[in-house]
Design a protein around this motif. Sequence first.
Motif, PDB file in Angstrom:
ATOM      1  N   ALA A   5       0.864  -1.168   0.000  1.00 24.33           N
ATOM      2  CA  ALA A   5       0.000   0.000   0.000  1.00 24.33           C
ATOM      3  C   ALA A   5       0.906   1.225   0.000  1.00 24.33           C
ATOM      4  O   ALA A   5       1.725   1.388   0.898  1.00 24.33           O
ATOM      5  CB  ALA A   5      -0.894   0.010   1.244  1.00 24.33           C
ATOM      6  N   VAL A   6       0.798   2.030  -1.047  1.00 20.15           N
ATOM      7  CA  VAL A   6       1.637   3.223  -1.143  1.00 20.15           C
ATOM      8  C   VAL A   6       0.867   4.390  -0.548  1.00 20.15           C
ATOM      9  O   VAL A   6      -0.268   4.655  -0.945  1.00 20.15           O
ATOM     10  CB  VAL A   6       1.995   3.531  -2.611  1.00 20.15           C
ATOM     11  CG1 VAL A   6       2.891   4.764  -2.699  1.00 20.15           C
ATOM     12  CG2 VAL A   6       2.649   2.334  -3.264  1.00 20.15           C
ATOM     13  N   MET A   7       1.482   5.074   0.418  1.00 20.16           N
ATOM     14  CA  MET A   7       0.780   6.171   1.087  1.00 20.16           C
ATOM     15  C   MET A   7       1.360   7.511   0.702  1.00 20.16           C
ATOM     16  O   MET A   7       2.564   7.667   0.515  1.00 20.16           O
ATOM     17  CB  MET A   7       0.858   6.001   2.606  1.00 20.16           C
ATOM     18  CG  MET A   7       0.052   4.823   3.123  1.00 20.16           C
ATOM     19  SD  MET A   7      -0.018   4.786   4.924  1.00 20.16           S
ATOM     20  CE  MET A   7      -1.127   6.133   5.280  1.00 20.16           C
ATOM     21  N   TYR A   8       0.472   8.480   0.569  1.00 17.26           N
ATOM     22  CA  TYR A   8       0.900   9.867   0.360  1.00 17.26           C
ATOM     23  C   TYR A   8      -0.083  10.775   1.086  1.00 17.26           C
ATOM     24  O   TYR A   8      -1.299  10.619   0.911  1.00 17.26           O
ATOM     25  CB  TYR A   8       0.945  10.203  -1.137  1.00 17.26           C
ATOM     26  CG  TYR A   8       1.609  11.536  -1.401  1.00 17.26           C
ATOM     27  CD1 TYR A   8       2.996  11.639  -1.427  1.00 17.26           C
ATOM     28  CD2 TYR A   8       0.864  12.682  -1.583  1.00 17.26           C
ATOM     29  CE1 TYR A   8       3.622  12.846  -1.631  1.00 17.26           C
ATOM     30  CE2 TYR A   8       1.484  13.911  -1.783  1.00 17.26           C
ATOM     31  CZ  TYR A   8       2.873  13.984  -1.816  1.00 17.26           C
ATOM     32  OH  TYR A   8       3.486  15.193  -2.010  1.00 17.26           O
ATOM     33  N   ALA A   9       0.436  11.678   1.880  1.00 19.87           N
ATOM     34  CA  ALA A   9      -0.379  12.651   2.609  1.00 19.87           C
ATOM     35  C   ALA A   9      -1.571  12.002   3.318  1.00 19.87           C
ATOM     36  O   ALA A   9      -2.693  12.490   3.257  1.00 19.87           O
ATOM     37  CB  ALA A   9      -0.858  13.750   1.663  1.00 19.87           C
ATOM     38  N   GLY A  10      -1.315  10.893   3.969  1.00 18.29           N
ATOM     39  CA  GLY A  10      -2.338  10.295   4.813  1.00 18.29           C
ATOM     40  C   GLY A  10      -3.371   9.450   4.102  1.00 18.29           C
ATOM     41  O   GLY A  10      -4.376   9.065   4.692  1.00 18.29           O
ATOM     42  N   ARG A  11      -3.146   9.168   2.825  1.00 20.42           N
ATOM     43  CA  ARG A  11      -4.068   8.285   2.110  1.00 20.42           C
ATOM     44  C   ARG A  11      -3.300   7.185   1.385  1.00 20.42           C
ATOM     45  O   ARG A  11      -2.148   7.373   1.006  1.00 20.42           O
ATOM     46  CB  ARG A  11      -4.882   9.081   1.084  1.00 20.42           C
ATOM     47  CG  ARG A  11      -5.902   9.994   1.737  1.00 20.42           C
ATOM     48  CD  ARG A  11      -6.845  10.579   0.726  1.00 20.42           C
ATOM     49  NE  ARG A  11      -7.762   9.619   0.129  1.00 20.42           N
ATOM     50  CZ  ARG A  11      -8.930   9.258   0.650  1.00 20.42           C
ATOM     51  NH1 ARG A  11      -9.312   9.747   1.800  1.00 20.42           N
ATOM     52  NH2 ARG A  11      -9.715   8.406   0.035  1.00 20.42           N
ATOM     53  N   ILE A  12      -3.972   6.059   1.201  1.00 20.28           N
ATOM     54  CA  ILE A  12      -3.374   5.018   0.376  1.00 20.28           C
ATOM     55  C   ILE A  12      -3.694   5.373  -1.073  1.00 20.28           C
ATOM     56  O   ILE A  12      -4.855   5.426  -1.461  1.00 20.28           O
ATOM     57  CB  ILE A  12      -3.931   3.634   0.745  1.00 20.28           C
ATOM     58  CG1 ILE A  12      -3.477   3.265   2.161  1.00 20.28           C
ATOM     59  CG2 ILE A  12      -3.455   2.585  -0.266  1.00 20.28           C
ATOM     60  CD1 ILE A  12      -4.010   1.939   2.660  1.00 20.28           C
ATOM     61  N   LEU A  55      -3.284  20.803   3.480  1.00 17.42           N
ATOM     62  CA  LEU A  55      -3.520  19.929   2.338  1.00 17.42           C
ATOM     63  C   LEU A  55      -4.422  20.643   1.333  1.00 17.42           C
ATOM     64  O   LEU A  55      -5.341  21.352   1.713  1.00 17.42           O
ATOM     65  CB  LEU A  55      -4.166  18.622   2.804  1.00 17.42           C
ATOM     66  CG  LEU A  55      -3.237  17.707   3.595  1.00 17.42           C
ATOM     67  CD1 LEU A  55      -3.972  16.451   4.019  1.00 17.42           C
ATOM     68  CD2 LEU A  55      -1.997  17.339   2.802  1.00 17.42           C
ATOM     69  N   PRO A  56      -4.122  20.438   0.053  1.00 21.84           N
ATOM     70  CA  PRO A  56      -4.935  21.115  -0.953  1.00 21.84           C
ATOM     71  C   PRO A  56      -6.331  20.511  -1.041  1.00 21.84           C
ATOM     72  O   PRO A  56      -6.612  19.432  -0.519  1.00 21.84           O
ATOM     73  CB  PRO A  56      -4.154  20.896  -2.247  1.00 21.84           C
ATOM     74  CG  PRO A  56      -3.325  19.688  -1.993  1.00 21.84           C
ATOM     75  CD  PRO A  56      -3.034  19.662  -0.542  1.00 21.84           C
ATOM     76  N   GLU A  57      -7.184  21.232  -1.704  1.00 24.96           N
ATOM     77  CA  GLU A  57      -8.576  20.870  -1.901  1.00 24.96           C
ATOM     78  C   GLU A  57      -8.713  19.508  -2.605  1.00 24.96           C
ATOM     79  O   GLU A  57      -9.317  18.582  -2.090  1.00 24.96           O
ATOM     80  CB  GLU A  57      -9.192  21.960  -2.779  1.00 24.96           C
ATOM     81  CG  GLU A  57     -10.663  21.951  -2.859  1.00 24.96           C
ATOM     82  CD  GLU A  57     -11.310  22.747  -1.730  1.00 24.96           C
ATOM     83  OE1 GLU A  57     -12.420  23.151  -1.976  1.00 24.96           O
ATOM     84  OE2 GLU A  57     -10.744  22.945  -0.635  1.00 24.96           O
ATOM     85  N   GLY A  58      -8.088  19.398  -3.748  1.00 23.70           N
ATOM     86  CA  GLY A  58      -8.210  18.187  -4.564  1.00 23.70           C
ATOM     87  C   GLY A  58      -7.205  17.134  -4.150  1.00 23.70           C
ATOM     88  O   GLY A  58      -6.978  16.894  -2.958  1.00 23.70           O
ATOM     89  N   CYS A  59      -6.589  16.473  -5.129  1.00 22.54           N
ATOM     90  CA  CYS A  59      -5.589  15.445  -4.867  1.00 22.54           C
ATOM     91  C   CYS A  59      -4.357  16.081  -4.232  1.00 22.54           C
ATOM     92  O   CYS A  59      -3.832  17.071  -4.733  1.00 22.54           O
ATOM     93  CB  CYS A  59      -5.218  14.765  -6.190  1.00 22.54           C
ATOM     94  SG  CYS A  59      -3.805  13.678  -6.055  1.00 22.54           S
ATOM     95  N   CYS A  83      -8.032  17.263 -11.238  1.00 24.54           N
ATOM     96  CA  CYS A  83      -7.265  16.721 -10.115  1.00 24.54           C
ATOM     97  C   CYS A  83      -7.163  17.739  -8.993  1.00 24.54           C
ATOM     98  O   CYS A  83      -7.153  17.390  -7.817  1.00 24.54           O
ATOM     99  CB  CYS A  83      -5.849  16.355 -10.547  1.00 24.54           C
ATOM    100  SG  CYS A  83      -5.774  15.152 -11.866  1.00 24.54           S
ATOM    101  N   ARG A  84      -6.997  19.011  -9.375  1.00 23.45           N
ATOM    102  CA  ARG A  84      -6.783  20.051  -8.367  1.00 23.45           C
ATOM    103  C   ARG A  84      -8.078  20.449  -7.673  1.00 23.45           C
ATOM    104  O   ARG A  84      -8.073  20.975  -6.583  1.00 23.45           O
ATOM    105  CB  ARG A  84      -6.125  21.266  -9.016  1.00 23.45           C
ATOM    106  CG  ARG A  84      -4.639  21.046  -9.296  1.00 23.45           C
ATOM    107  CD  ARG A  84      -3.985  22.248  -9.934  1.00 23.45           C
ATOM    108  NE  ARG A  84      -4.139  22.236 -11.371  1.00 23.45           N
ATOM    109  CZ  ARG A  84      -3.244  21.737 -12.210  1.00 23.45           C
ATOM    110  NH1 ARG A  84      -2.138  21.210 -11.741  1.00 23.45           N
ATOM    111  NH2 ARG A  84      -3.445  21.738 -13.504  1.00 23.45           N
ATOM    112  N   CYS A 137      -6.729   7.914  -8.262  1.00 17.76           N
ATOM    113  CA  CYS A 137      -6.172   8.933  -9.143  1.00 17.76           C
ATOM    114  C   CYS A 137      -7.223   9.341 -10.168  1.00 17.76           C
ATOM    115  O   CYS A 137      -7.752   8.508 -10.897  1.00 17.76           O
ATOM    116  CB  CYS A 137      -4.928   8.373  -9.840  1.00 17.76           C
ATOM    117  SG  CYS A 137      -4.214   9.482 -11.041  1.00 17.76           S
ATOM    118  N   THR A 138      -7.487  10.636 -10.194  1.00 14.08           N
ATOM    119  CA  THR A 138      -8.537  11.153 -11.067  1.00 14.08           C
ATOM    120  C   THR A 138      -8.201  10.967 -12.550  1.00 14.08           C
ATOM    121  O   THR A 138      -9.091  10.824 -13.384  1.00 14.08           O
ATOM    122  CB  THR A 138      -8.776  12.646 -10.755  1.00 14.08           C
ATOM    123  OG1 THR A 138      -9.104  12.752  -9.372  1.00 14.08           O
ATOM    124  CG2 THR A 138      -9.890  13.233 -11.581  1.00 14.08           C
TER     125      THR A 138
END
Lengths: 334, 340
Positions: free
Chosen positions: B233-240, B288-292, B305-306, B323-324
């Motif tokens: 499981a690859v994580m980035y900014a608190g999400r898989i 953290l930004p709004e989107g991804c 994405c944004r 991923c959008t």
Amino acid sequence: MGDTILEVRNLKKYFKSPRGMVHAVDGVQFSIERGQTLGVVGESGCGKSTLGRCILRLIEPTEGEVIFEGRDICKLNKRELKELRKDMQIIFQDPFSSLNPRKTVLEIISEPIIFNKLMKGASKAEIENRVLELMDTVGIAERLINSYPHELDGGRRQRIGIARALAMNPKFIVCDEPVSALDVSIQAQILNLLKKLQKEMGLTYMFITHDLAVVHYFSNDIIVMYLGQIVEKAPSEILFNNPLHPYTKALLSAILVPKVGGNKDSIQLRGEVTSPIDPPDECRFAKRCDYRCEACEAGNPPLLEVEPNHFVACHCIKPGENLLKEREGYVSAG
Amino acid sequence: MIDESTTNSEVVLEVEDLVVHYELKNETVKAVNGVSFSLTKGRSIGLVGETGAGKTTTALAIMNLVPKPPGVIKSGTIDVCGYKMLELKPKQLEKIRGKEISMIFQDPMTSLNPVIPVGDQIAESVRLHENVSASQAYDRAVEMLELVGIPGERAGEYPHQFSGGMRQRVLIAIALACNPRILIADEPTTALDVTIQAQVLNMINDLKKKFGTALIMITHDLGVVAKMCDDVAVMYAGRIVEKGTLEDVFNDTKHPYTEGLFNSLPDISKKGTDLKPIPGQIADPTRLPEGCAFAPRCRYATDACREKPPTIHQISPTHFVECTAYDDPGFHIEGWQNHG
């Protein structure tokens, strides 16, 4: 012979300890050509950082010569040494403790310029311009010029460390584990930056690391250290394709490749590490070596050129003759 | 969030929609933002990511060890062998930690008590969980030491008398002394030299096979994952952001961040290929930004994405990507074919 910028001859650094002399660096010998990168690999305690610091005389070597552009830096007096430091710089591992937390980016990068009077008579604005130029070179945004180190992340801090080293227009930089404390995506940014700077400014690097993939990517020549001594020295390609010393083999086999099924069982090193305190006069790796024989107790093996440009310190490997191959359980490739 | 394809094997851990924040005076660190995964008996999953990805916080939440305050579990459930970890009282948790689920930490020096002999530290864990006498517990401790390759007669020695690799083995002995069903290893070899790392990883693998322990391997090192894990499981900014079997994620990489991680690593077999680092800095978990969250660094990012949170796409029964860009069925990441 090419253009040798640095030559180290029989360099030794012993530290006193309550239990005896610690042989941190014990008779190291090598040279670096201008514009090249020498990688120094080894595990913790092998003396690689001590070696880097001795070369800059940040710590005083016990014995030996460090010849930089024809001058033995161990014989220089304080004033001459200060002059020489402009040419020889160091980047440290930890971008957190190597920057003064109470100084701004501007103060950190301009300090060596002011201290060494590199821009004698220059106004504050001129010095600031030079700092901005350096920040641009290493890729830090202008707006951060008045920030303090704690406001920046590890990658940016390491860039400041690099900018500070570059402020002197050095010819030679010791990079002591410059990316070990950084995340992989940031690590790659810094490695690319160091490569770009080398190309543009003709820098010579001594690159100290424990990360074999990084050293392979970065270096022309590699030396492998074990307990203060060089056990193998070769151009990067030769070392990775045909490692000869049993320690180098074990080290290379332990690299984990990020590929499915890419990791065979590594060579396991057994036994206790020989103490670097007053080590006995025998091969220092012998106690952990799978192929040891009586010969290994007969003194410290010298570093011999067993094939062109490939040096190995092992009693059982001589030019044109590798006795290890006949031993039981010999693993040929690395 | 994601349905695991149902298999017959017994599920030992189920994490559902976990959200953990650290609420500080001036800001909120959004450490984990909706993580779900499960683990079956004897399998191993690698949680991969860089600093601040939320790996360690996820692990601490599983153990119900998130420091509170400032930590706040905003939502989510964690089921360890049938126990709802987040609802239990401290006394009940003590029974489960060390018995059903154990954790080993990165730094072997600070996780051991420096003034207690290692044998007693192992025995302590045994006595807590099993109804045995002090001497039986000590015998068990000696046995565990032997199992991790340390001579039993060294049980009376103190942590400082051991090397880093040996201390890490002592920790593993403590963690496995009661034969837990799940072992969480948080960067267990990051502080060790490569040859020692190889020894420790081989040992974890052997013990895992022997006892059928499920393993959560937290690491930033994709090489360690390749050696140790069945699933990733690859994580980035608190999400898989991407999840699948080792083959899914390594040979058929989908997420641009995962691709970026691979491109950042020097390849031993191909010298001279340039590194392609991920531009920019790691996402700031307080902003953290709004989107991804990866969009600011992503070379494929579009306005979609944004603007909105990323969508989840199922590639195969085992492989998921968040991923959008995959909203467009024709989308694929560049140059992956050259790698595998």
